[in-house]
Design a protein around this motif. Structure first.
Motif, short mmCIF file in Angstrom:
data_model
loop_
_atom_site.label_atom_id
_atom_site.label_comp_id
_atom_site.label_asym_id
_atom_site.label_seq_id
_atom_site.Cartn_x
_atom_site.Cartn_y
_atom_site.Cartn_z
N ILE A 9 0.83 -1.21 0.00
CA ILE A 9 0.00 0.00 0.00
C ILE A 9 0.87 1.25 0.00
O ILE A 9 0.57 2.24 -0.68
CB ILE A 9 -0.95 -0.02 1.21
CG1 ILE A 9 -1.90 -1.22 1.13
CG2 ILE A 9 -1.73 1.28 1.30
CD1 ILE A 9 -2.81 -1.37 2.32
N GLU A 10 1.96 1.21 0.74
CA GLU A 10 2.85 2.37 0.79
C GLU A 10 3.47 2.66 -0.58
O GLU A 10 3.53 3.82 -1.02
CB GLU A 10 3.96 2.11 1.81
CG GLU A 10 4.96 3.26 1.94
CD GLU A 10 6.05 2.93 2.93
OE1 GLU A 10 6.97 3.77 3.08
OE2 GLU A 10 6.01 1.84 3.54
N HIS A 11 3.90 1.60 -1.31
CA HIS A 11 4.49 1.81 -2.63
C HIS A 11 3.45 2.34 -3.61
O HIS A 11 3.73 3.27 -4.39
CB HIS A 11 5.09 0.51 -3.16
CG HIS A 11 5.56 0.60 -4.57
ND1 HIS A 11 6.72 1.27 -4.92
CD2 HIS A 11 5.03 0.12 -5.73
CE1 HIS A 11 6.88 1.20 -6.23
NE2 HIS A 11 5.87 0.51 -6.75
N ARG A 73 11.90 -9.16 -11.94
CA ARG A 73 12.63 -9.11 -10.66
C ARG A 73 12.54 -7.71 -10.04
O ARG A 73 12.42 -7.57 -8.82
CB ARG A 73 14.10 -9.49 -10.89
CG ARG A 73 14.30 -10.97 -11.23
CD ARG A 73 15.78 -11.29 -11.33
NE ARG A 73 16.00 -12.70 -11.61
CZ ARG A 73 16.06 -13.23 -12.82
NH1 ARG A 73 15.89 -12.45 -13.86
NH2 ARG A 73 16.27 -14.52 -12.99
N VAL A 74 12.62 -6.68 -10.89
CA VAL A 74 12.52 -5.31 -10.38
C VAL A 74 11.11 -5.02 -9.87
O VAL A 74 10.91 -4.41 -8.82
CB VAL A 74 12.92 -4.31 -11.49
CG1 VAL A 74 12.75 -2.87 -11.00
CG2 VAL A 74 14.35 -4.56 -11.93
N LEU A 75 10.10 -5.48 -10.63
CA LEU A 75 8.73 -5.26 -10.21
C LEU A 75 8.39 -6.02 -8.94
O LEU A 75 7.60 -5.55 -8.12
CB LEU A 75 7.78 -5.67 -11.34
CG LEU A 75 7.89 -4.85 -12.63
CD1 LEU A 75 7.02 -5.47 -13.72
CD2 LEU A 75 7.47 -3.41 -12.40
N LYS A 76 8.95 -7.19 -8.78
CA LYS A 76 8.74 -7.94 -7.53
C LYS A 76 9.21 -7.14 -6.33
O LYS A 76 8.56 -7.11 -5.28
CB LYS A 76 9.48 -9.28 -7.60
CG LYS A 76 8.84 -10.31 -8.51
CD LYS A 76 9.75 -11.50 -8.74
CE LYS A 76 10.08 -12.21 -7.45
NZ LYS A 76 10.91 -13.42 -7.68
N ASN A 78 9.70 -3.74 -6.22
CA ASN A 78 9.01 -2.46 -6.09
C ASN A 78 7.57 -2.62 -5.59
O ASN A 78 7.13 -1.89 -4.71
CB ASN A 78 9.01 -1.72 -7.43
CG ASN A 78 10.40 -1.24 -7.81
OD1 ASN A 78 11.28 -1.07 -6.97
ND2 ASN A 78 10.62 -1.02 -9.10
N PHE A 79 6.84 -3.58 -6.18
CA PHE A 79 5.43 -3.75 -5.84
C PHE A 79 5.20 -4.75 -4.70
O PHE A 79 4.05 -4.96 -4.30
CB PHE A 79 4.65 -4.21 -7.08
CG PHE A 79 4.39 -3.12 -8.08
CD1 PHE A 79 3.21 -2.41 -8.06
CD2 PHE A 79 5.34 -2.80 -9.03
CE1 PHE A 79 2.97 -1.41 -8.98
CE2 PHE A 79 5.12 -1.81 -9.96
CZ PHE A 79 3.93 -1.09 -9.93
#
Length: 647
Positions: A9-11, A73-76, A78-79
């Motif tokens: 939720i914060e991201h 991998r980046v989306l994992k 970040n989200f």
């Protein structure tokens, strides 16, 4: 899971609840446009929120991939989501966006346009051109997708209006295909490009100057940087026509540049399957149109023209394109009608360019056979016809021909080059002709066998077919070996309408009738059976009286009939079991061959892990069935569990 929810939720709050600058830098849209897009996908496209993932987060995830070409991998990170969740909702949003193609695609401009760049071209629907977008394909297909510069890409054909919005897109054609091959395919498709008679698109000289497609004059200045004031101003009606044509047609170049500037995923090849890569291109064009409509101030393009596009009515459409003198004369009349600043362009070019008559050298049958054999030899050694290293192999061919024919005057330029060009054009035409049902090459004369109606259809679609009738083609099999491996086939080409068609389910009940087997209903009446074992050798008409009523006839059982019937039943049963066993073994064998290629597409594994995974999956049929029954997004997790011994 509970620990990750506050971070998720914060991201999402940081991503979508700040100012418009933060929105645009991360998602390429402002806050208002993002909310409208979410509403449109939800209420018009049917995009639903998941149990833990809202529609806003799904759309934000999808736009992040397109805007920055972010890896899983980046989306994992970040989200704060798993890779499976990211893949699932990415494909969900992708399918939903493609469903809205009828809403998001633009409509052509009309005759009432008064824009300075378009007012000269009455009846113009927009501009048309192609662009190359880099993709990733399996090693075996790279030759077909390789351009003349050695880059693996797809050829995307598109049309756009003067507001830089796409009207039609066709993607999936291999990069080795020329623009002039892609356009006829777009016209031939049921969901293809629609050009009413009397209207046209502006094109460059990569396309034929035929009805519906207006190209500039050749051998005359064209590009915008070539025009200016004084000595560089247009000097005659052809130059002035080309200058106005270039100003109007340049909008398609700017549209391609703006779309690639907006979406980073189009600037470098991605690692999705080629069909997904093509559909991502279509989705990028649709969202590009949506942004052009909703964002009044696009930071990537400040001088957006006002929207005056109207809907066109249904008419008969052009279904083929080929050069014609009538269309060239129409272009000349249009060029004379275009007004210059100081009046009409009345001066006609009187001094023609001097041309050297190079002549044409004929080829003997022996010379053509030797050239074909030498090219086949080079192809077997690994040379690809579209790899761009033309000078080297031309020199090799010239040396070989000089060795076989010491007194020949053949040179790699222009003789061998022109002969290869002619062969390649004839091979492409022959391939398209011979793939039709009922058409073939005569085994003795090597001439095309087809009806007059078929030839009329061939000549309508391909102007080169006019020169191919009543000719012998003894080198066609050699051409298949030389050019066949790198020939663009358009197997993966699709437009927005085709991309939204659901695939045929393998579990669907499909009725197949090959004319050789028809199952008989077990409850069928024996009197209606196609093989009347209950009847005697006499016909059914013998059992009727003259009044049409059936009469009883004595049936004399023949012992030999029972013996033959029993033998046939046993033989049919055994043959059925054998055929089923052979078919099952062939299916398993084909599936085993596909395991390694499927595992290779998962780029997260090393070579040792790929080989070990292939061996583990192929050891029994149950694992093979499970592997190929899983969606592509879930196979990676299943293979990872298999390698870790969790299965």
């Amino acid at each position: 899971m509970a620990d990750r929810i506050p971070k998720q939720i914060e991201h999402l709050s940081e991503l979508v609840e700040l100012n418009d600058i933060n929105y645009f830098e991360n998602l390429r849209v402002n806050r208002s446009t993002f909310n409208i897009l979410c509403y449109l996908l939800c209420h018009s496209g049917g995009l639903a929120a998941g149990r833990y993932v809202t529609v806003s987060e799904q759309v934000a995830l999808f736009l992040s991939v397109l805007s920055h070409h972010s890896k899983v991998r980046v989306l994992k990170f970040n989200f704060k989501r798993s890779g499976q969740t990211i893949q699932t909702y990415f494909h969900n949003v992708l399918r939903t966006v493609l469903k809205l193609h009828s809403i998001l695609l633009a409509t052509p401009v009309d005759d009432d346009c008064t824009h300075p760049r378009w007012k000269h071209f009455k009846g113009c629907l927009g501009t048309l051109d192609g662009t190359l977008i880099d993709v990733t394909v399996p090693e075996i297909d790279k030759a077909r997708y390789c351009t003349r510069k050695g880059i693996v890409s797809v050829n995307v054909l598109a049309t756009c209006d003067r507001q830089m919005r796409f009207i039609y897109l066709l993607t999936g054609w291999e990069g080795s295909a020329a623009d002039a091959r892609v356009l006829p395919d777009a016209l031939y498709r049921d969901d293809g490009l629609k050009v009413p008679h009397g209207n046209f698109y502006l094109c460059d000289n990569g396309y034929p100057n035929g009805e519906g497609f207006l190209t500039p004059y050749k051998m005359v200045r064209y590009h915008l940087q070539e025009w200016g004031n004084g000595p560089t101003a247009p000097q005659n009606f052809k130059e002035y026509f080309n200058m106005n044509h270039s100003k109007a047609r340049n909008i398609i170049e700017r549209t391609f540049g703006l779309m690639k500037k907006r979406w980073a995923i189009l600037r470098s090849p991605s690692f999705y399957p080629i069909k997904i890569q093509n559909r991502v291109i279509l989705a990028c064009a649709l969202i590009h149109n949506f942004i052009r409509n909703e964002m009044s101030n696009d930071p990537l393009e400040e001088d957006q023209p006002p929207d005056t596009t109207n809907q066109t009515h249904e008419e008969e459409y052009i279904d083929s394109v080929h050069p014609s003198q009538e269309w060239s004369n129409w272009r000349d009349n249009l060029a004379h009608e275009i007004k210059m600043d100081g009046g009409t362009a009345e001066q006609v070019m009187t001094k023609l360019r001097n041309r050297n008559d190079k002549g044409h050298r004929g080829w003997s049958v022996k010379e053509e056979q030797m050239l074909a054999e030498s090219m086949k030899k080079i192809v077997r050694e690994g040379w690809k016809t579209e790899n761009g290293f033309k000078t080297d192999y031309l020199n090799m061919l010239a040396t070989y021909m000089k060795h076989v024919f010491p007194n020949t005057d053949l040179k790699h330029e222009p003789h061998i080059t022109s002969r290869i060009t002619v062969w390649k054009r004839n091979y492409h035409s022959l391939f398209e002709i011979l793939k039709h049902t009922g058409v073939g090459l005569d085994s003795s004369t090597k001439m095309i066998e087809a009806t007059d109606e078929q030839w009329t259809a061939f000549m309508t679609k391909d102007p080169n077919a006019r020169l191919m009738r009543h000719k012998s083609w003894p080198l066609y099999e050699d051409w298949c070996e030389i050019f066949g491996q790198t020939r663009a086939t358009s197997e993966g080409a699709e437009s927005h309408a085709r991309a939204t068609t659901p695939p045929l389910s393998l579990s669907a009940n499909i009725e197949v009738d090959n004319g050789s087997y028809k199952p008989v209903d077990e409850n069928q009446d024996e009197s209606q059976s196609p093989i009347g074992y209950a009847q005697t050798g006499e016909s059914s008409e013998m059992g009727k009286t003259s009044s049409g009523r059936k009469r009883k006839m004595p049936i004399t059982p023949d012992p030999m009939v029972n013996v033959v019937q029993k033998f046939c039943d046993n033989a049919s049963s055994r043959l059925g079991e054998i055929a089923q066993r052979i078919g099952h073994e062939q299916d398993i064998s084909a599936a085993r061959k596909m395991i390694y290629s499927s595992v290779t597409e998962m780029n997260m594994f090393t070579l040792q892990e790929k080989l070990r995974a292939t061996a583990l999956i192929a050891r029994n049929t149950e694992d093979i069935d499970v592997f190929f029954s899983l969606p592509e997004t879930d196979r990676m997790e299943w293979v990872l569990m298999l390698l870790n011994g969790e299965i």
